[in-house]
Design a protein around this motif. Structure first.
Motif, PDB file in Angstrom:
ATOM      1  N   ASN A 105       4.473  46.825  55.869  1.00 21.76           N
ATOM      2  CA  ASN A 105       5.848  46.201  56.111  1.00 21.76           C
ATOM      3  C   ASN A 105       6.006  44.894  56.629  1.00 21.76           C
ATOM      4  N   SER A 106       5.263  44.809  57.799  1.00 22.25           N
ATOM      5  CA  SER A 106       5.089  43.507  58.445  1.00 22.25           C
ATOM      6  C   SER A 106       4.365  42.391  57.572  1.00 22.25           C
ATOM      7  N   LEU A 107       3.383  42.649  57.061  1.00 23.50           N
ATOM      8  CA  LEU A 107       2.584  41.556  56.293  1.00 23.50           C
ATOM      9  C   LEU A 107       3.382  41.211  55.211  1.00 23.50           C
ATOM     10  N   ALA A 108       4.019  42.162  54.400  1.00 23.84           N
ATOM     11  CA  ALA A 108       4.712  41.738  53.049  1.00 23.84           C
ATOM     12  C   ALA A 108       6.077  40.969  53.339  1.00 23.84           C
ATOM     13  N   LYS A 109       6.717  41.139  54.329  1.00 24.34           N
ATOM     14  CA  LYS A 109       7.712  40.349  54.893  1.00 24.34           C
ATOM     15  C   LYS A 109       7.574  38.975  55.025  1.00 24.34           C
ATOM     16  N   ASP A 110       6.212  38.640  55.315  1.00 25.26           N
ATOM     17  CA  ASP A 110       5.735  37.171  55.765  1.00 25.26           C
ATOM     18  C   ASP A 110       5.325  36.494  54.513  1.00 25.26           C
ATOM     19  N   PHE A 111       5.113  37.281  53.400  1.00 24.13           N
ATOM     20  CA  PHE A 111       4.295  36.731  52.280  1.00 24.13           C
ATOM     21  C   PHE A 111       5.310  35.942  51.554  1.00 24.13           C
ATOM     22  N   THR A 112       5.065  34.886  51.182  1.00 24.17           N
ATOM     23  CA  THR A 112       6.026  34.183  50.234  1.00 24.17           C
ATOM     24  C   THR A 112       5.714  34.904  48.806  1.00 24.17           C
ATOM     25  N   LEU A 113       6.573  34.463  47.738  1.00 24.98           N
ATOM     26  CA  LEU A 113       6.464  34.987  46.525  1.00 24.98           C
ATOM     27  C   LEU A 113       4.970  34.279  45.907  1.00 24.98           C
ATOM     28  N   ASP A 114       4.730  33.195  46.207  1.00 29.88           N
ATOM     29  CA  ASP A 114       3.496  32.529  45.922  1.00 29.88           C
ATOM     30  C   ASP A 114       2.282  33.625  46.450  1.00 29.88           C
ATOM     31  N   ASP A 115       2.180  33.855  47.646  1.00 29.16           N
ATOM     32  CA  ASP A 115       1.247  34.741  48.363  1.00 29.16           C
ATOM     33  C   ASP A 115       1.133  36.077  47.609  1.00 29.16           C
ATOM     34  N   LYS A 116       2.363  36.568  47.153  1.00 25.18           N
ATOM     35  CA  LYS A 116       2.231  37.991  46.546  1.00 25.18           C
ATOM     36  C   LYS A 116       1.562  37.745  45.220  1.00 25.18           C
ATOM     37  N   VAL A 117       1.959  36.932  44.330  1.00 28.49           N
ATOM     38  CA  VAL A 117       1.324  36.697  43.144  1.00 28.49           C
ATOM     39  C   VAL A 117      -0.296  36.409  43.295  1.00 28.49           C
ATOM     40  N   ASN A 118      -0.699  35.428  43.920  1.00 25.23           N
ATOM     41  CA  ASN A 118      -2.012  35.316  44.339  1.00 25.23           C
ATOM     42  C   ASN A 118      -2.744  36.319  44.561  1.00 25.23           C
ATOM     43  N   LEU A 119      -2.120  37.283  45.607  1.00 23.39           N
ATOM     44  CA  LEU A 119      -2.963  38.287  45.799  1.00 23.39           C
ATOM     45  C   LEU A 119      -3.115  39.311  45.120  1.00 23.39           C
ATOM     46  N   ALA A 120      -2.115  39.455  44.300  1.00 19.75           N
ATOM     47  CA  ALA A 120      -1.969  40.583  42.968  1.00 19.75           C
ATOM     48  C   ALA A 120      -3.171  40.043  41.866  1.00 19.75           C
ATOM     49  N   ILE A 121      -3.101  38.818  41.781  1.00 15.64           N
ATOM     50  CA  ILE A 121      -4.175  38.138  40.627  1.00 15.64           C
ATOM     51  C   ILE A 121      -5.632  38.406  41.393  1.00 15.64           C
ATOM     52  N   TYR A 122      -5.877  37.947  42.536  1.00 14.02           N
ATOM     53  CA  TYR A 122      -7.029  38.045  43.145  1.00 14.02           C
ATOM     54  C   TYR A 122      -7.599  39.294  43.042  1.00 14.02           C
ATOM     55  N   PHE A 123      -6.836  40.496  43.590  1.00 15.59           N
ATOM     56  CA  PHE A 123      -7.282  41.865  43.629  1.00 15.59           C
ATOM     57  C   PHE A 123      -7.571  42.260  42.466  1.00 15.59           C
ATOM     58  N   ALA A 124      -6.654  42.243  41.358  1.00 15.92           N
ATOM     59  CA  ALA A 124      -6.763  42.681  40.060  1.00 15.92           C
ATOM     60  C   ALA A 124      -8.023  42.135  39.445  1.00 15.92           C
ATOM     61  N   ARG A 125      -8.682  41.169  39.835  1.00 18.03           N
ATOM     62  CA  ARG A 125      -9.809  40.614  39.024  1.00 18.03           C
ATOM     63  C   ARG A 125     -11.216  40.922  39.841  1.00 18.03           C
ATOM     64  N   GLN A 126     -10.991  41.769  40.756  1.00 22.99           N
ATOM     65  CA  GLN A 126     -12.278  42.186  41.675  1.00 22.99           C
ATOM     66  C   GLN A 126     -12.707  43.443  40.789  1.00 22.99           C
ATOM     67  N   THR A 127     -14.105  43.935  41.129  1.00 27.84           N
ATOM     68  CA  THR A 127     -14.536  45.177  40.574  1.00 27.84           C
ATOM     69  C   THR A 127     -14.705  46.083  41.320  1.00 27.84           C
ATOM     70  N   VAL A 128     -13.837  47.300  41.188  1.00 30.51           N
ATOM     71  CA  VAL A 128     -13.851  48.649  42.237  1.00 30.51           C
ATOM     72  C   VAL A 128     -15.058  49.284  42.058  1.00 30.51           C
ATOM     73  N   LYS A 129     -15.581  49.682  43.201  1.00 33.24           N
ATOM     74  CA  LYS A 129     -16.777  50.413  43.143  1.00 33.24           C
ATOM     75  C   LYS A 129     -16.482  51.701  43.273  1.00 33.24           C
ATOM     76  N   ALA A 130     -17.109  52.629  42.060  1.00 33.02           N
ATOM     77  CA  ALA A 130     -16.869  54.035  42.256  1.00 33.02           C
ATOM     78  C   ALA A 130     -17.856  54.457  43.017  1.00 33.02           C
ATOM     79  N   ARG A 131     -17.674  55.739  43.357  1.00 37.99           N
ATOM     80  CA  ARG A 131     -18.430  56.822  44.361  1.00 37.99           C
ATOM     81  C   ARG A 131     -18.441  57.980  43.482  1.00 37.99           C
ATOM     82  N   PRO A 132     -19.890  58.139  42.680  1.00 38.10           N
ATOM     83  CA  PRO A 132     -19.830  59.459  42.037  1.00 38.10           C
ATOM     84  C   PRO A 132     -19.980  60.716  42.963  1.00 38.10           C
ATOM     85  N   GLN A 133     -19.239  61.651  42.602  1.00 45.82           N
ATOM     86  CA  GLN A 133     -19.204  62.791  43.359  1.00 45.82           C
ATOM     87  C   GLN A 133     -19.820  64.115  42.930  1.00 45.82           C
ATOM     88  N   ASP A 134     -19.559  65.322  43.418  1.00 43.08           N
ATOM     89  CA  ASP A 134     -20.189  66.344  42.854  1.00 43.08           C
ATOM     90  C   ASP A 134     -19.952  66.543  41.324  1.00 43.08           C
TER      91      ASP A 134
END
Length: 224
Positions: A105-134
């Motif tokens: 809540n504290s971080l998101a209130k301080d983000f500008t719209l530009d910050d939010k858009v850039n973060l969303a684009i950056y994280f969306a383009r990263q590769t998730v590391k799956a963890r195989p289970q039983d």
């Protein structure tokens, strides 16, 4: 200039959404977020700048979510590979207090719209590391997922603009989240900082046993 046009357009869409019914308002808001993301991605220079700025802003998130959106804490979600519109929507919910977590809540209130858009684009383009289970648990989870979850989260759990990507999530986070939804449906008290309500998810989680939750987490954590 592009940013000013985007923010004006976004503001108009939100004002229109506020006068609509709740379901239509949500659809209009998602469409507005999609427009912002699409316009930023269509311009190669704007996309490159979004990635650079998003990577810098992500340093604020790295203590919990990791530099590349792969969580470093078992009870914190991966952001890597999420739909950018979904991420932007969730950051907005934290900023407005619709989702409650003191840090977010504290971080998101301080983000500008530009910050939010850039973060969303950056994280969306990263590769998730799956963890195989039983394997046995995952096989049971696959069958249950097909019965209960595939309609919203997709055949491979990759989610949409409205529904979270579950594929590759931390198993502890998946278990905790489902247990919380189930507890809300049962009317059990929850800590204020954990508030995240979803009538759909609460009704689904209400019918899940501890074993069901365990196998779903095992299956989803291993998906790429």
């Amino acid at each position: 200039m592009m940013y000013r046009k985007l923010t004006r357009g976004f503001g108009l869409l939100i004002l229109l959404a506020m006068s609509a019914s709740p379901s239509l308002a949500m659809e209009d808001e998602i469409q507005g977020l999609m427009l912002i993301i699409e316009q930023r991605l269509e311009d190669p220079a704007a996309r490159q700048e979004a990635m650079r700025a998003g990577r810098n802003r992500a340093l604020l998130c790295s203590y919990c979510h990791g530099n590349d959106g792969n969580s470093v804490k078992p009870d914190v979600p991966n952001l890597a590979g999420q739909n950018p519109v979904y991420l932007l929507d969730q950051i907005g919910k934290f900023a407005r207090g619709e989702r409650k977590n003191f840090v977010m809540n504290s971080l998101a209130k301080d983000f500008t719209l530009d910050d939010k858009v850039n973060l969303a684009i950056y994280f969306a383009r990263q590769t998730v590391k799956a963890r195989p289970q039983d394997e046995a648990l995952a096989a049971s989870g696959k069958r249950l997922y097909a019965q209960r979850c595939v309609g919203c989260h997709g055949e491979r759990g990759h989610g949409t603009a409205e529904y979270a990507r579950l594929a590759g999530q931390r198993p502890a986070y998946l278990r905790l989240t489902l247990e919380r939804f189930r507890a809300y449906d049962r009317g059990e008290q929850q800590a204020a900082e954990n508030v995240r309500r979803s009538p759909i998810m609460e009704s689904i989680a209400a019918r899940l046993s501890d074993e069901n939750i365990e196998v779903l987490a095992a299956y989803l954590a291993g998906l790429e």
